[in-house]
Design a protein around this motif. Sequence first.
Motif, PDB file in Angstrom:
ATOM      1  N   PRO A 101       0.833  -1.209   0.000  1.00 63.13           N
ATOM      2  CA  PRO A 101       0.000   0.000   0.000  1.00 63.13           C
ATOM      3  C   PRO A 101       0.863   1.253   0.000  1.00 63.13           C
ATOM      4  O   PRO A 101       1.983   1.262   0.514  1.00 63.13           O
ATOM      5  N   MET A 102       0.316   2.327  -0.597  1.00 62.90           N
ATOM      6  CA  MET A 102       0.989   3.613  -0.640  1.00 62.90           C
ATOM      7  C   MET A 102       0.135   4.667   0.050  1.00 62.90           C
ATOM      8  O   MET A 102      -1.094   4.593   0.027  1.00 62.90           O
ATOM      9  N   ILE A 103       0.790   5.645   0.649  1.00 69.02           N
ATOM     10  CA  ILE A 103       0.087   6.729   1.337  1.00 69.02           C
ATOM     11  C   ILE A 103       0.078   7.950   0.431  1.00 69.02           C
ATOM     12  O   ILE A 103       1.132   8.462   0.055  1.00 69.02           O
ATOM     13  N   SER A 104      -1.109   8.433   0.087  1.00 71.25           N
ATOM     14  CA  SER A 104      -1.267   9.554  -0.839  1.00 71.25           C
ATOM     15  C   SER A 104      -1.223  10.891  -0.103  1.00 71.25           C
ATOM     16  O   SER A 104      -2.009  11.134   0.816  1.00 71.25           O
ATOM     17  N   ILE A 105      -0.324  11.756  -0.542  1.00 70.55           N
ATOM     18  CA  ILE A 105      -0.256  13.106   0.030  1.00 70.55           C
ATOM     19  C   ILE A 105      -1.515  13.896  -0.312  1.00 70.55           C
ATOM     20  O   ILE A 105      -1.960  14.745   0.467  1.00 70.55           O
ATOM     21  N   VAL A 106      -2.112  13.594  -1.455  1.00 72.60           N
ATOM     22  CA  VAL A 106      -3.328  14.301  -1.880  1.00 72.60           C
ATOM     23  C   VAL A 106      -4.504  13.923  -0.984  1.00 72.60           C
ATOM     24  O   VAL A 106      -5.233  14.790  -0.482  1.00 72.60           O
ATOM     25  N   GLU A 107      -4.701  12.638  -0.771  1.00 73.01           N
ATOM     26  CA  GLU A 107      -5.820  12.172   0.043  1.00 73.01           C
ATOM     27  C   GLU A 107      -5.688  12.655   1.486  1.00 73.01           C
ATOM     28  O   GLU A 107      -6.676  13.078   2.101  1.00 73.01           O
ATOM     29  N   GLU A 108      -4.476  12.606   2.027  1.00 72.32           N
ATOM     30  CA  GLU A 108      -4.284  13.051   3.408  1.00 72.32           C
ATOM     31  C   GLU A 108      -4.520  14.558   3.534  1.00 72.32           C
ATOM     32  O   GLU A 108      -5.069  15.025   4.537  1.00 72.32           O
ATOM     33  N   THR A 109      -4.138  15.324   2.511  1.00 71.33           N
ATOM     34  CA  THR A 109      -4.389  16.767   2.538  1.00 71.33           C
ATOM     35  C   THR A 109      -5.879  17.052   2.436  1.00 71.33           C
ATOM     36  O   THR A 109      -6.401  17.934   3.138  1.00 71.33           O
ATOM     37  N   TYR A 110      -6.562  16.316   1.584  1.00 69.44           N
ATOM     38  CA  TYR A 110      -8.022  16.489   1.492  1.00 69.44           C
ATOM     39  C   TYR A 110      -8.664  16.260   2.866  1.00 69.44           C
ATOM     40  O   TYR A 110      -9.532  17.035   3.294  1.00 69.44           O
ATOM     41  N   GLN A 111      -8.253  15.208   3.545  1.00 70.29           N
ATOM     42  CA  GLN A 111      -8.828  14.906   4.857  1.00 70.29           C
ATOM     43  C   GLN A 111      -8.554  16.030   5.857  1.00 70.29           C
ATOM     44  O   GLN A 111      -9.421  16.376   6.674  1.00 70.29           O
ATOM     45  N   ALA A 112      -7.359  16.628   5.775  1.00 66.13           N
ATOM     46  CA  ALA A 112      -7.021  17.732   6.684  1.00 66.13           C
ATOM     47  C   ALA A 112      -7.896  18.948   6.413  1.00 66.13           C
ATOM     48  O   ALA A 112      -8.360  19.627   7.347  1.00 66.13           O
ATOM     49  N   VAL A 113      -8.151  19.247   5.130  1.00 69.85           N
ATOM     50  CA  VAL A 113      -9.028  20.366   4.772  1.00 69.85           C
ATOM     51  C   VAL A 113     -10.464  20.072   5.200  1.00 69.85           C
ATOM     52  O   VAL A 113     -11.174  20.941   5.732  1.00 69.85           O
ATOM     53  N   GLN A 114     -10.898  18.839   4.998  1.00 72.03           N
ATOM     54  CA  GLN A 114     -12.251  18.419   5.370  1.00 72.03           C
ATOM     55  C   GLN A 114     -12.483  18.605   6.870  1.00 72.03           C
ATOM     56  O   GLN A 114     -13.557  19.057   7.292  1.00 72.03           O
ATOM     57  N   GLU A 115     -11.487  18.281   7.662  1.00 74.45           N
ATOM     58  CA  GLU A 115     -11.612  18.415   9.117  1.00 74.45           C
ATOM     59  C   GLU A 115     -11.828  19.870   9.538  1.00 74.45           C
ATOM     60  O   GLU A 115     -12.455  20.140  10.561  1.00 74.45           O
ATOM     61  N   LYS A 116     -11.309  20.803   8.738  1.00 68.64           N
ATOM     62  CA  LYS A 116     -11.473  22.225   9.051  1.00 68.64           C
ATOM     63  C   LYS A 116     -12.776  22.796   8.482  1.00 68.64           C
ATOM     64  O   LYS A 116     -13.132  23.940   8.779  1.00 68.64           O
ATOM     65  N   GLY A 117     -13.468  22.022   7.661  1.00 68.54           N
ATOM     66  CA  GLY A 117     -14.754  22.449   7.130  1.00 68.54           C
ATOM     67  C   GLY A 117     -14.690  23.556   6.091  1.00 68.54           C
ATOM     68  O   GLY A 117     -15.657  24.299   5.919  1.00 68.54           O
ATOM     69  N   LEU A 118     -13.569  23.659   5.381  1.00 69.20           N
ATOM     70  CA  LEU A 118     -13.416  24.719   4.382  1.00 69.20           C
ATOM     71  C   LEU A 118     -14.002  24.305   3.036  1.00 69.20           C
ATOM     72  O   LEU A 118     -14.026  23.129   2.691  1.00 69.20           O
ATOM     73  N   GLN A 119     -14.458  25.300   2.268  1.00 70.09           N
ATOM     74  CA  GLN A 119     -15.086  25.035   0.975  1.00 70.09           C
ATOM     75  C   GLN A 119     -14.282  25.574  -0.209  1.00 70.09           C
ATOM     76  O   GLN A 119     -14.289  24.992  -1.277  1.00 70.09           O
ATOM     77  N   ARG A 120     -13.590  26.696  -0.034  1.00 71.38           N
ATOM     78  CA  ARG A 120     -12.796  27.300  -1.116  1.00 71.38           C
ATOM     79  C   ARG A 120     -11.339  27.361  -0.675  1.00 71.38           C
ATOM     80  O   ARG A 120     -11.006  28.064   0.284  1.00 71.38           O
ATOM     81  N   ILE A 121     -10.501  26.628  -1.383  1.00 73.32           N
ATOM     82  CA  ILE A 121      -9.115  26.478  -0.952  1.00 73.32           C
ATOM     83  C   ILE A 121      -8.185  26.818  -2.102  1.00 73.32           C
ATOM     84  O   ILE A 121      -8.366  26.355  -3.225  1.00 73.32           O
ATOM     85  N   GLY A 122      -7.178  27.627  -1.825  1.00 82.18           N
ATOM     86  CA  GLY A 122      -6.164  27.948  -2.824  1.00 82.18           C
ATOM     87  C   GLY A 122      -5.091  26.870  -2.869  1.00 82.18           C
ATOM     88  O   GLY A 122      -4.781  26.244  -1.856  1.00 82.18           O
ATOM     89  N   LEU A 123      -4.530  26.650  -4.052  1.00 82.93           N
ATOM     90  CA  LEU A 123      -3.496  25.636  -4.246  1.00 82.93           C
ATOM     91  C   LEU A 123      -2.279  26.256  -4.905  1.00 82.93           C
ATOM     92  O   LEU A 123      -2.365  26.820  -5.997  1.00 82.93           O
ATOM     93  N   LEU A 124      -1.125  26.149  -4.244  1.00 84.82           N
ATOM     94  CA  LEU A 124       0.152  26.529  -4.811  1.00 84.82           C
ATOM     95  C   LEU A 124       1.011  25.281  -4.977  1.00 84.82           C
ATOM     96  O   LEU A 124       0.933  24.363  -4.145  1.00 84.82           O
ATOM     97  N   GLY A 125       1.839  25.252  -6.002  1.00 87.22           N
ATOM     98  CA  GLY A 125       2.728  24.118  -6.218  1.00 87.22           C
ATOM     99  C   GLY A 125       3.502  24.310  -7.506  1.00 87.22           C
ATOM    100  O   GLY A 125       3.589  25.421  -8.037  1.00 87.22           O
ATOM    101  N   THR A 126       4.067  23.230  -8.028  1.00 87.88           N
ATOM    102  CA  THR A 126       4.686  23.316  -9.339  1.00 87.88           C
ATOM    103  C   THR A 126       3.595  23.568 -10.381  1.00 87.88           C
ATOM    104  O   THR A 126       2.407  23.372 -10.114  1.00 87.88           O
ATOM    105  N   LYS A 127       4.008  23.970 -11.580  1.00 89.32           N
ATOM    106  CA  LYS A 127       3.005  24.218 -12.615  1.00 89.32           C
ATOM    107  C   LYS A 127       2.223  22.949 -12.926  1.00 89.32           C
ATOM    108  O   LYS A 127       1.041  23.002 -13.264  1.00 89.32           O
ATOM    109  N   PHE A 128       2.878  21.786 -12.771  1.00 95.10           N
ATOM    110  CA  PHE A 128       2.205  20.518 -13.057  1.00 95.10           C
ATOM    111  C   PHE A 128       1.087  20.267 -12.045  1.00 95.10           C
ATOM    112  O   PHE A 128       0.004  19.814 -12.403  1.00 95.10           O
ATOM    113  N   THR A 129       1.360  20.566 -10.798  1.00 93.74           N
ATOM    114  CA  THR A 129       0.347  20.376  -9.751  1.00 93.74           C
ATOM    115  C   THR A 129      -0.813  21.355  -9.933  1.00 93.74           C
ATOM    116  O   THR A 129      -1.977  20.984  -9.743  1.00 93.74           O
ATOM    117  N   MET A 130      -0.513  22.584 -10.310  1.00 94.00           N
ATOM    118  CA  MET A 130      -1.570  23.578 -10.459  1.00 94.00           C
ATOM    119  C   MET A 130      -2.362  23.389 -11.745  1.00 94.00           C
ATOM    120  O   MET A 130      -3.570  23.657 -11.783  1.00 94.00           O
TER     121      MET A 130
END
Length: 231
Positions: A101-130
């Motif tokens: 099994p692999m641990i996804s940084i994306v899924e874990e980040t989603y869960q962290a945002v979900q716990e805070k109850g936010l709806q509109r979130i900005g994303l910074l990263g490499t151009k590929f990620t954005m």
Amino acid sequence: MKKLGLIGGLGPESTVEYYQKIISKYQERVGTKEDLPEFLINSINMYKVFELIDSNQINGLTDYLTDAVKKLEQIGADYAAISANTPHIVFDQVQERVQIPMISIVEETYQAVQEKGLQRIGLLGTKFTMEHDFFKTPFSENDKTIVVPTASEQSYIHEKIVKELENGIVNEQTKADYIDIINRMIDEKNVEGIILGCTELPMILKDDDLDILLFNTTEIHISKIVETMFN
């Protein structure tokens, strides 16, 4: 105890942070500095990953990362993690082709945002990620909105990540420019939090730099990695 296999080198600076923080969080968990976790690191070529993505060789990227994880499987890793956001473009494809099994940084980040109850979130990263949808998908599937900077801002952010942060350079002007970009996103796009979607970004952006929640994907990922050691 489960043995971690870490795909590093993406880039070297963040791999060092992963190594140090995994050890630190492990020692916090066991309650002593006189114990160390035993884990495996396969350090691969960040620039090859960028080249494969930039030339749209997604199958080649999948092959490259799959081979890297399989090498860790062969020498005893019980689970794996990739110490960067960008390669998660092909996370699902790689997971399908490996046994552990692999641990996804994306899924874990989603869960962290979900716990805070936010709806509109900005994303910074490499151009590929954005530019790509892999980070946005779990949010859009759950009625949350991911906001990215303008095209010119994305190019600037990416350039500074590759030329400065990936080489351990923290430039105060770059930091000021990043903060200006985030403040514009707050004012114009009503974002409620910012995902630092590159594992080098916490080198330059800290919690007290802005009056908004910052989601440090490195910290979030490492916490789950260490938790999994004990499960």
